[in-house]
Design a protein around this motif. Structure first.
Motif, PDB file in Angstrom:
ATOM      1  N   ASP A 303       3.686  -1.905  -0.295  1.00  0.00           N
ATOM      2  CA  ASP A 303       2.842  -1.525   0.825  1.00  0.00           C
ATOM      3  C   ASP A 303       2.457  -2.741   1.636  1.00  0.00           C
ATOM      4  O   ASP A 303       2.312  -3.837   1.104  1.00  0.00           O
ATOM      5  N   SER A 306      -2.412  -3.720   5.059  1.00  0.00           N
ATOM      6  CA  SER A 306      -3.272  -2.764   5.750  1.00  0.00           C
ATOM      7  C   SER A 306      -3.259  -1.407   5.056  1.00  0.00           C
ATOM      8  O   SER A 306      -4.284  -0.725   4.974  1.00  0.00           O
ATOM      9  N   ASN A 307      -2.104  -1.002   4.508  1.00  0.00           N
ATOM     10  CA  ASN A 307      -2.026   0.266   3.784  1.00  0.00           C
ATOM     11  C   ASN A 307      -2.752   0.192   2.460  1.00  0.00           C
ATOM     12  O   ASN A 307      -3.347   1.176   1.999  1.00  0.00           O
ATOM     13  N   ALA A 310      -6.317   0.660   3.281  1.00  0.00           N
ATOM     14  CA  ALA A 310      -6.563   2.063   3.628  1.00  0.00           C
ATOM     15  C   ALA A 310      -6.612   2.939   2.378  1.00  0.00           C
ATOM     16  O   ALA A 310      -7.485   3.809   2.238  1.00  0.00           O
ATOM     17  N   ASN A 311      -5.683   2.701   1.442  1.00  0.00           N
ATOM     18  CA  ASN A 311      -5.692   3.473   0.188  1.00  0.00           C
ATOM     19  C   ASN A 311      -6.933   3.180  -0.631  1.00  0.00           C
ATOM     20  O   ASN A 311      -7.512   4.074  -1.262  1.00  0.00           O
ATOM     21  N   ASN A 313      -9.866   2.366   0.536  1.00  0.00           N
ATOM     22  CA  ASN A 313     -10.989   3.062   1.177  1.00  0.00           C
ATOM     23  C   ASN A 313     -10.957   4.553   0.871  1.00  0.00           C
ATOM     24  O   ASN A 313     -11.999   5.176   0.652  1.00  0.00           O
ATOM     25  N   ASP A 314      -9.744   5.135   0.849  1.00  0.00           N
ATOM     26  CA  ASP A 314      -9.629   6.567   0.569  1.00  0.00           C
ATOM     27  C   ASP A 314      -9.996   6.905  -0.869  1.00  0.00           C
ATOM     28  O   ASP A 314     -10.681   7.896  -1.137  1.00  0.00           O
ATOM     29  N   ASP A 325     -15.935  -4.697   2.040  1.00  0.00           N
ATOM     30  CA  ASP A 325     -14.910  -5.569   2.600  1.00  0.00           C
ATOM     31  C   ASP A 325     -14.526  -6.672   1.624  1.00  0.00           C
ATOM     32  O   ASP A 325     -13.367  -7.062   1.519  1.00  0.00           O
TER      33      ASP A 325
END
Length: 409
Positions: A303, A306-307, A310-311, A313-314, A325
């Motif tokens: 990945d 950035s992905n 994102a993962n 955070n999800d 952060d």
């Protein structure tokens, strides 16, 4: 039904459920289902000792009051047709036909049963949709299963010299004669001892994987073809007895002594989504029963950073992070940088394959995390106590470290 990821977790679940029911003064009771025996608080337990009745009575007893909860570790995930099942809690990764078979346990109709409910802690919508889409309409077999692969698998298993032909023959004869288990175990235990002493970790993984493939392939082919191969039949019986006794590679538990420091008030349950899964109205095809050993860890797609963020955070953004952060930066920058400098990992990365590099990297990450105990206590606690978070940190940061200077932000 509570679907758990292993016997140890199933035992912990059933104790927790029973304690909660007792606290609420509920009249209902829970049953646990797993194979063999397991250690629980220093004692060896089985289904019978935990449930208070023989294992063969589980299906009948579950239909009676006051039993309402069935905690499973692999057992009853397939072929269990109980119309009373209405709700399923899933705490185990599911995919492919195993997802279909497991979730379909709720599929039987019963008077007063107007709907069903699944609470899934492990799997995302796309994984479940992909699993069911293969069986929604007409399903065809994409290719054939090659019976000759059984010869190759038998040769590989025999050449490992974990067992001798006379041990296979003696064990199978005892089993077919209906002897007591204490006459089978000495033979199997000698094979387990050889497995542990003569095979390194990679060879153990390969042997156990091929043994499972042999058993699965033979069971499939023998149900549709007429066979007259005594060696295959004997090894199928023998390996079915041996596989449950073969231990998995031991991983050091660095969380001992940490659990009492965990502040459970920092955790919270958060409802992410409730939705219907719509399947495509089209035919599908499935692959045949695999006849190749598949031991080792699966190659993952790398990945972008950035992905990964994102993962993160999800999946874990709902945790009340003191500095979210900072947690993301640790996964994408600090941990791969520090663990990436580990000499053993760098040597494996440069001179060995990806699987060996991951083994060395995992050990390096654990040492790095131990160094965070004082300065990043919250991150340290979640890593030690949350297996999903630990797996995410290692997998995601490994992708970054393995790519090295080729990382893209």
């Amino acid at each position: 039904m509570v679907v758990t990821n292993g016997i140890e977790r199933a035992i912990r679940y059933v104790h927790a459920i029973r304690d909660y029911l007792k606290e609420r003064k509920s009249p209902y009771r829970a049953i646990v289902a797993f194979s063999g025996e397991h250690s629980d608080g220093g004692k060896t337990v089985s289904e019978a000792t935990l449930n208070g009745f023989p294992a063969v009575r589980i299906t009948d007893t579950f239909q009676e009051e006051p039993y309402r909860f069935l905690v499973c570790a692999d057992k009853f995930q397939t072929g269990y047709d109980e119309p009373l099942l209405h709700t399923m809690y899933v705490d185990k990764p599911l995919s492919g036909v195993k997802a279909v078979q497991t979730l379909s346990r709720l599929n039987r109709s019963h008077a007063g049963k107007h709907d069903v409910f699944v609470l899934d802690f492990q799997n995302d919508t796309e994984t479940v949709k992909a699993a069911f889409s293969q069986y929604y309409r007409t399903t065809i077999l994409a290719d054939e299963t090659n019976p000759n692969k059984l010869h190759d698998l038998q040769a590989d298993l025999d050449n490992a010299q974990v067992y001798a032909p006379d041990q296979v023959e003696a064990c199978v004869k005892h089993y077919l004669d209906g002897v007591d288990r204490d006459q089978l175990d000495p033979i199997l235990n000698r094979c387990v001892a050889v497995y542990q002493s003569d095979l390194d970790e990679d060879a153990q993984v390969a042997f156990k994987s091929k043994a499972k493939v042999f058993v699965r392939t033979y069971a499939f082919l023998s149900s549709i073809l007429s066979y007259n191969n005594r060696g295959w039949e004997e090894r199928s019986i023998f390996l079915n007895l041996l596989i449950p006794k073969l231990p998995a590679p031991v991983e050091e538990d660095l969380s001992k002594g940490i659990l009492e420091t965990i502040d459970m008030d920092s955790y919270r349950a958060e409802k992410k989504a409730m939705q219907a899964i719509l399947l495509e109205d089209e035919d599908a095809e499935i692959d045949p029963v695999p006849s190749e050993g598949g031991g080792g860890q699966r190659e993952v797609e790398l990945d972008l950073l950035s992905n990964i963020v994102a993962n993160f955070n999800d999946l874990f953004g709902g945790i009340a992070w003191a500095d979210k952060d900072r947690a993301g930066q640790m996964i994408t920058v600090e941990i791969p940088a520090k663990a990436g400098e580990d000499p053993a990992f760098r040597n494996a990365r440069e001179h060995s394959d990806r699987d060996n590099a991951r083994v060395e990297y995992t050990a390096a990450v654990k040492r790095v995390i131990m160094g965070m105990m004082k300065d990043d206590t919250q991150f340290f606690k979640h890593f030690m106590d949350n297996p999903d978070f630990k797996r995410f940190v290692i997998n995601s940061s490994f992708d970054v470290a393995y790519r090295g200077e080729d990382c893209v932000t």
